[in-house]
Scaffold this motif. Structure first.
Motif, PDB file in Angstrom:
ATOM      1  N   LYS B  15       3.567  -4.914  -0.311  1.00 40.69           N
ATOM      2  CA  LYS B  15       4.672  -4.057  -0.778  1.00 40.69           C
ATOM      3  C   LYS B  15       5.008  -4.223  -2.405  1.00 40.69           C
ATOM      4  CE  LYS B  15       7.892  -4.959   2.346  1.00 40.69           C
ATOM      5  NZ  LYS B  15       9.145  -5.021   3.407  1.00 40.69           N
ATOM      6  N   THR B  16       4.243  -5.351  -2.743  1.00 41.28           N
ATOM      7  CA  THR B  16       4.702  -5.635  -4.312  1.00 41.28           C
ATOM      8  C   THR B  16       3.444  -5.399  -4.924  1.00 41.28           C
ATOM      9  OG1 THR B  16       3.888  -8.097  -4.154  1.00 41.28           O
ATOM     10  CG2 THR B  16       6.115  -7.584  -3.445  1.00 41.28           C
ATOM     11  N   LYS B  17       3.480  -5.288  -6.243  1.00 40.53           N
ATOM     12  CA  LYS B  17       2.421  -4.759  -7.186  1.00 40.53           C
ATOM     13  C   LYS B  17       1.700  -5.935  -7.165  1.00 40.53           C
ATOM     14  CE  LYS B  17       1.545  -3.150 -11.712  1.00 40.53           C
ATOM     15  NZ  LYS B  17       1.848  -2.936 -13.075  1.00 40.53           N
ATOM     16  N   LYS B  18       1.957  -7.128  -7.399  1.00 36.33           N
ATOM     17  CA  LYS B  18       1.244  -8.472  -7.410  1.00 36.33           C
ATOM     18  C   LYS B  18       0.459  -8.600  -6.199  1.00 36.33           C
ATOM     19  CE  LYS B  18       2.056 -13.477  -8.308  1.00 36.33           C
ATOM     20  NZ  LYS B  18       2.183 -14.033  -6.810  1.00 36.33           N
ATOM     21  N   GLY B  19       0.985  -8.607  -5.052  1.00 34.09           N
ATOM     22  CA  GLY B  19       0.399  -8.832  -3.773  1.00 34.09           C
ATOM     23  C   GLY B  19      -0.954  -7.459  -3.470  1.00 34.09           C
ATOM     24  N   ARG B  20      -0.454  -6.375  -4.209  1.00 31.21           N
ATOM     25  CA  ARG B  20      -1.657  -5.405  -4.010  1.00 31.21           C
ATOM     26  C   ARG B  20      -2.644  -5.814  -4.969  1.00 31.21           C
ATOM     27  NH1 ARG B  20       3.007  -2.179  -3.598  1.00 31.21           N
ATOM     28  NH2 ARG B  20       3.238  -1.768  -5.959  1.00 31.21           N
ATOM     29  N   GLY B  21      -2.342  -6.287  -6.254  1.00 28.95           N
ATOM     30  CA  GLY B  21      -3.426  -6.667  -7.199  1.00 28.95           C
ATOM     31  C   GLY B  21      -4.160  -7.780  -6.492  1.00 28.95           C
ATOM     32  N   GLN B  24      -6.367  -6.576  -3.743  1.00 27.65           N
ATOM     33  CA  GLN B  24      -7.099  -5.334  -3.873  1.00 27.65           C
ATOM     34  C   GLN B  24      -6.786  -4.358  -2.746  1.00 27.65           C
ATOM     35  OE1 GLN B  24      -9.054  -4.427  -7.139  1.00 27.65           O
ATOM     36  NE2 GLN B  24      -7.397  -5.644  -7.789  1.00 27.65           N
ATOM     37  N   ARG B  25      -5.673  -4.374  -2.253  1.00 20.59           N
ATOM     38  CA  ARG B  25      -5.228  -3.438  -0.982  1.00 20.59           C
ATOM     39  C   ARG B  25      -4.056  -2.557  -1.143  1.00 20.59           C
ATOM     40  NH1 ARG B  25      -7.879  -6.708   4.350  1.00 20.59           N
ATOM     41  NH2 ARG B  25      -9.986  -5.961   3.787  1.00 20.59           N
ATOM     42  N   PHE B  26      -3.687  -1.540  -0.511  1.00 24.06           N
ATOM     43  CA  PHE B  26      -2.418  -1.020  -0.498  1.00 24.06           C
ATOM     44  C   PHE B  26      -2.178  -0.370   0.942  1.00 24.06           C
ATOM     45  CE2 PHE B  26      -3.535   3.647  -0.622  1.00 24.06           C
ATOM     46  CZ  PHE B  26      -4.942   3.548  -0.985  1.00 24.06           C
ATOM     47  N   LEU B  27      -0.742   0.055   0.981  1.00 25.51           N
ATOM     48  CA  LEU B  27      -0.536   0.596   2.337  1.00 25.51           C
ATOM     49  C   LEU B  27      -0.265   2.104   2.120  1.00 25.51           C
ATOM     50  CD1 LEU B  27       2.235  -2.401   2.939  1.00 25.51           C
ATOM     51  CD2 LEU B  27       0.209  -2.132   4.034  1.00 25.51           C
ATOM     52  N   ALA B  28      -0.467   2.611   3.173  1.00 23.77           N
ATOM     53  CA  ALA B  28      -0.048   4.012   3.202  1.00 23.77           C
ATOM     54  C   ALA B  28       0.618   4.375   4.574  1.00 23.77           C
ATOM     55  CB  ALA B  28      -1.281   4.945   2.962  1.00 23.77           C
ATOM     56  N   GLY B  29       1.689   4.746   4.654  1.00 22.71           N
ATOM     57  CA  GLY B  29       2.333   4.955   6.090  1.00 22.71           C
ATOM     58  C   GLY B  29       2.789   6.345   6.024  1.00 22.71           C
ATOM     59  N   GLY B  30       3.014   6.560   7.556  1.00 19.76           N
ATOM     60  CA  GLY B  30       3.486   8.153   7.773  1.00 19.76           C
ATOM     61  C   GLY B  30       2.229   8.760   8.331  1.00 19.76           C
TER      62      GLY B  30
END
Lengths: 271, 271
Positions: B15-21, B24-30
């Motif tokens: 959920k944080t930019k740091k964590g994504r960096g 190298q992954r991201f979340l997409a919901g819905g």
């Protein structure tokens, strides 16, 4: 002037829809939105500012409101945090009385372009539509009463202050129907390009002039226009786009159609 | 398949930019965004769903991802809350590897319409521009590296899944300049109507055809285009609007200009 704990608590409750309804007041923060409020001479009941956060541009604004006899209250940045999202408030926050939203009080027979927002739930989209409405010479925004609340802070902020300049009214479907018939105004419904509505802009040329009145209707992204609105519409309009996307963002679609009408009127005027 | 506390914590940090960096992954919901991901065959590494929240349409989607060999993880609604904003996730959340964003890897010489987003900070605006870009047949989106992070959940959500379909690249001003010159592509800069740019659409007609390439540049609302971009531009374009508003929303302005180009190309094609 300092602020009491009780008053701070009362203001903080304006962050909720319930609190706004009870007090019939709303908050609008940030230099830009408040500059617009001043420009359209819509004055806050009170203005809070935080010395440690506010910019020079904000400070000038505080002084301008002071000369307008607005009650100015200096608060600490912590107190400001209690009523505002610091990032967007930029150390300055106005408390406003609810604007008039009654259709019968706001409508003037010389209005020519009206935008109807039908069950628009996203506050950013509603505010952006109001802003584009003002940009493209619309005279009034009608919002169905099942849409997002008009004085939600995100609506106010994304309107960039246009909500202070353009009459925005709340209507039920019954009021809308009665209004349309009694005023004898034509209505165009924006429908998805993909629902077999291949012909782009079908509003008759005869209606695109300074004398004809028109209501342009935009529905929610998830559900489109309600049957109540569709059954009232005289024309259907759609925006051509590639089939790779399901639909456009509601604020984008409404703005493109308003821009088209604005542009066509300008072209007509130059003929 | 259940989920361990350690893994949940790791996902929550996306959920944080740091964590994504870092991951190298991201979340997409819905449901909607994930339907688009599936449509463009962009598969998540893992798919979380919450039995008690998910809709029938979401359930069908889970099964479709299952047949694509995506790792499916059932979580409680409380576990889902740890990684997602419940309202927008609708009980279904994909974990994706970062998409490729390198200009040199994504650009193809046959691309004709490119949108440059210059220091766009609002994630909703960036996502909406990507969505409109896909709708109006743009081939690629360039985003300057001082803009909002591409894989911010609000960017992904407001793109309505278009981010999975359209190449989106991150560029520095140096890379942009070098790219424009080496590929010899013309660039149009969208400037405020009020800055003395009275003439609306100044892109030469000769450039509005299927063969010519063009970069359309949109700047941030607060600051406009950077000097780095303005100095690269071959043309300036603006949208006429009433002087009562300072400017249009950036996503609206970009979408109107993309729509104009799309429409003019269609008209040309029909000649």
């Amino acid at each position: 002037l300092a602020i009491s704990k009780a008053e701070l608590k009362k203001l903080a409750s304006l962050k909720t829809k319930k609190g706004r309804g009870e007090q019939q007041r709303f908050l609008a923060g940030g230099v830009r939105v408040l500059e617009e409020a001043l420009k359209f001479n819509f004055l806050p009941v009170k203005l809070l500012y935080s010395q440690s956060v506010i910019s020079e541009r904000g400070r000038i604004l505080v002084n301008q409101f002071k000369t307008k006899k607005v009650q100015i209250i200096a608060v600490s940045s912590r107190e400001m945090d209690a009523v505002a999202d610091t990032e967007t408030a930029q150390g300055i926050m106005g408390v406003f009385n609810f604007l008039e939203t009654s259709l019968s009080k706001l409508y003037k027979p010389f209005f020519r372009r009206l935008l109807l927002c039908d069950r628009i739930n996203d506050p950013g989209n509603l505010g952006t539509l109001v802003r584009s409405g003002l940009a493209f010479d619309f005279d009034m925004i009608l919002v169905t009463d099942n849409s997002v609340e008009l004085f939600n802070p995100k609506v106010v902020r994304s309107s960039a202050g246009a909500i202070f300049a353009l009459p925005v009214t709340k209507v039920t479907y019954e009021e809308l129907s009665e209004f349309k018939h009694s005023q004898n105004i034509k209505m165009a419904a924006a429908v998805s390009h993909r629902a077999g509505n291949e012909n782009c802009f079908e509003i008759p040329q005869s209606l695109i002039n300074e004398e004809s009145s028109l209501i342009l209707s935009i529905g929610s992204e998830a559900e489109g226009l309600s049957n109540a609105v569709l059954s009232l519409a005289d024309y259907r309009v759609s925006i051509k786009h590639d089939a790779k996307v399901e639909s456009l963002n509601a604020a984008v679609a409404g703005s493109i159609l308003m821009h088209e009408l604005f542009q066509k009127l300008k072209l007509k005027g130059a003929e």
